[in-house]
Design a protein around this motif. Sequence first.
Motif, PDB file in Angstrom:
ATOM      1  N   SER A  10      73.267  72.262  24.476  1.00  0.00           N
ATOM      2  CA  SER A  10      72.247  71.249  24.768  1.00  0.00           C
ATOM      3  C   SER A  10      71.027  72.124  24.887  1.00  0.00           C
ATOM      4  CB  SER A  10      72.506  70.314  25.949  1.00  0.00           C
ATOM      5  OG  SER A  10      71.527  69.667  26.314  1.00  0.00           O
ATOM      6  N   VAL A 111      80.131  63.197  19.072  1.00  0.00           N
ATOM      7  CA  VAL A 111      79.198  63.682  20.238  1.00  0.00           C
ATOM      8  C   VAL A 111      80.326  64.565  21.225  1.00  0.00           C
ATOM      9  CG1 VAL A 111      77.929  63.089  22.312  1.00  0.00           C
ATOM     10  CG2 VAL A 111      77.772  61.670  20.132  1.00  0.00           C
ATOM     11  N   SER A 112      81.321  64.095  21.481  1.00  0.00           N
ATOM     12  CA  SER A 112      82.238  64.954  22.471  1.00  0.00           C
ATOM     13  C   SER A 112      82.623  66.387  21.899  1.00  0.00           C
ATOM     14  CB  SER A 112      83.456  64.216  22.853  1.00  0.00           C
ATOM     15  OG  SER A 112      84.263  63.755  21.677  1.00  0.00           O
ATOM     16  N   ASN A 127      75.539  74.866  19.108  1.00  0.00           N
ATOM     17  CA  ASN A 127      75.509  73.269  18.635  1.00  0.00           C
ATOM     18  C   ASN A 127      74.749  73.295  17.440  1.00  0.00           C
ATOM     19  OD1 ASN A 127      75.643  70.523  18.259  1.00  0.00           O
ATOM     20  ND2 ASN A 127      75.134  70.077  20.064  1.00  0.00           N
ATOM     21  N   ASN A 130      76.035  67.424  16.940  1.00  0.00           N
ATOM     22  CA  ASN A 130      76.996  66.777  17.286  1.00  0.00           C
ATOM     23  C   ASN A 130      76.650  65.311  17.316  1.00  0.00           C
ATOM     24  OD1 ASN A 130      75.273  67.263  19.471  1.00  0.00           O
ATOM     25  ND2 ASN A 130      77.014  66.678  21.029  1.00  0.00           N
ATOM     26  N   GLY A 133      74.360  63.189  19.177  1.00  0.00           N
ATOM     27  CA  GLY A 133      74.139  63.731  20.524  1.00  0.00           C
ATOM     28  C   GLY A 133      72.547  64.621  20.343  1.00  0.00           C
ATOM     29  N   GLU A 134      73.000  65.862  20.276  1.00  0.00           N
ATOM     30  CA  GLU A 134      71.703  66.897  20.196  1.00  0.00           C
ATOM     31  C   GLU A 134      71.831  67.658  18.944  1.00  0.00           C
ATOM     32  OE1 GLU A 134      69.992  68.580  23.428  1.00  0.00           O
ATOM     33  OE2 GLU A 134      71.306  67.677  25.008  1.00  0.00           O
ATOM     34  N   ARG A 172      69.180  62.881  16.721  1.00  0.00           N
ATOM     35  CA  ARG A 172      69.924  64.058  17.555  1.00  0.00           C
ATOM     36  C   ARG A 172      68.636  65.056  17.669  1.00  0.00           C
ATOM     37  NH1 ARG A 172      74.690  65.647  13.752  1.00  0.00           N
ATOM     38  NH2 ARG A 172      73.603  66.470  11.947  1.00  0.00           N
ATOM     39  N   HIS A 175      66.225  64.004  20.368  1.00  0.00           N
ATOM     40  CA  HIS A 175      67.027  63.995  21.645  1.00  0.00           C
ATOM     41  C   HIS A 175      66.688  65.353  22.323  1.00  0.00           C
ATOM     42  CE1 HIS A 175      69.750  60.474  20.400  1.00  0.00           C
ATOM     43  NE2 HIS A 175      68.453  60.133  20.700  1.00  0.00           N
TER      44      HIS A 175
END
Length: 345
Positions: A10, A111-112, A127, A130, A133-134, A172, A175
């Motif tokens: 993140s 996302v998880s 990452n 995802n 998500g991000e 994402r 974000h």
Amino acid sequence: MSLTGKHILSSDIFDRDELERLFELADVLVPVARGAQVTRVLEGAVMASLFFEASTRTRLSCETAFLRLGGAVTSTTGAEVTSISKGESLADTARVVSGYCDLVVMRHPEVSSMNEFAAATNVPLINAGNGAGEHPTQALLDLFTLHREFGRLGKSMDGRRIALVGDLKHGRTVHSLIKLLSQFEDLTISCVSPTELRMPSELLELVASRGHRVEESTQPSSGLKDADVVYATRLQTERFKDKPLPYSDEFRIDRALVDRVCLDDTVIMHPLPRDSRPGANDLSTDLNQDPRLAIFRQTDAGIPMRMALFASVLGVDRQVRTAMRPSTWYRPEYTGPDDAPFYRD
């Protein structure tokens, strides 16, 4: 704070000091990214590139960045060509792959997925997206692009007006980017989207809690007005379970709109891909020869920025400056016919 050995799941992991250190290292690595210099600081290291979702820029630029540092890459693309299609868990995949490499870059539609993979691996995980998500490495290269653009324009990051436009709910990239932007001072963040696709409220609250002004609008003609940066995003159709919401023509960011409401030196960005088809409500191709359009300077920034990140995560960042030498091969011109004259210098 040292990034050595850390997972990059993140944008939360970065503070302003770390961002500025990464920018400084990425600036040093620009000649390596362009093939003018060579470094082998990661010779012998192996990166596993796991992309369970479609990618062009992120996959190729991550792999290129690692190779430019002297490392090697092993890769797979698409869940259907891995043992996940046979029922293997992501945790088992993580444990297996960590025995083959020194660092993993992964994209996954869930996302998880990053937390699940990170819990089972003993090598750093980066990452590369995802789901909704991000996308922290994209946010880093976006901010590095602004670092270079504002440097050219004699502007500071602090005190700017930044318009984020499009599908802010599922995008994402925005974000992660809004979290990094919040590390700076006295910003006005203008979030422009259809009501149903507004930026998640927790991200707006984070930005406001750090002393920035937050504005929301459903009208690009007002939300983009006098912005120092316009960051456009596409409708994330792959994130919709039902039929996607229609974008109105107002969300076509074209030359006429930019000339009407933006500044002469507004920086226009997009994480790509953009929908370039005629009539698409995205960033228009009629801006291609406008020097304010930074999308290809933005993609070029991905190589040195990701090189700086990989060097930092694998703990060789302090070796880079003393381990560079001129390249010896023929290098074609790296700019394209539509690139602004200042970028060719």
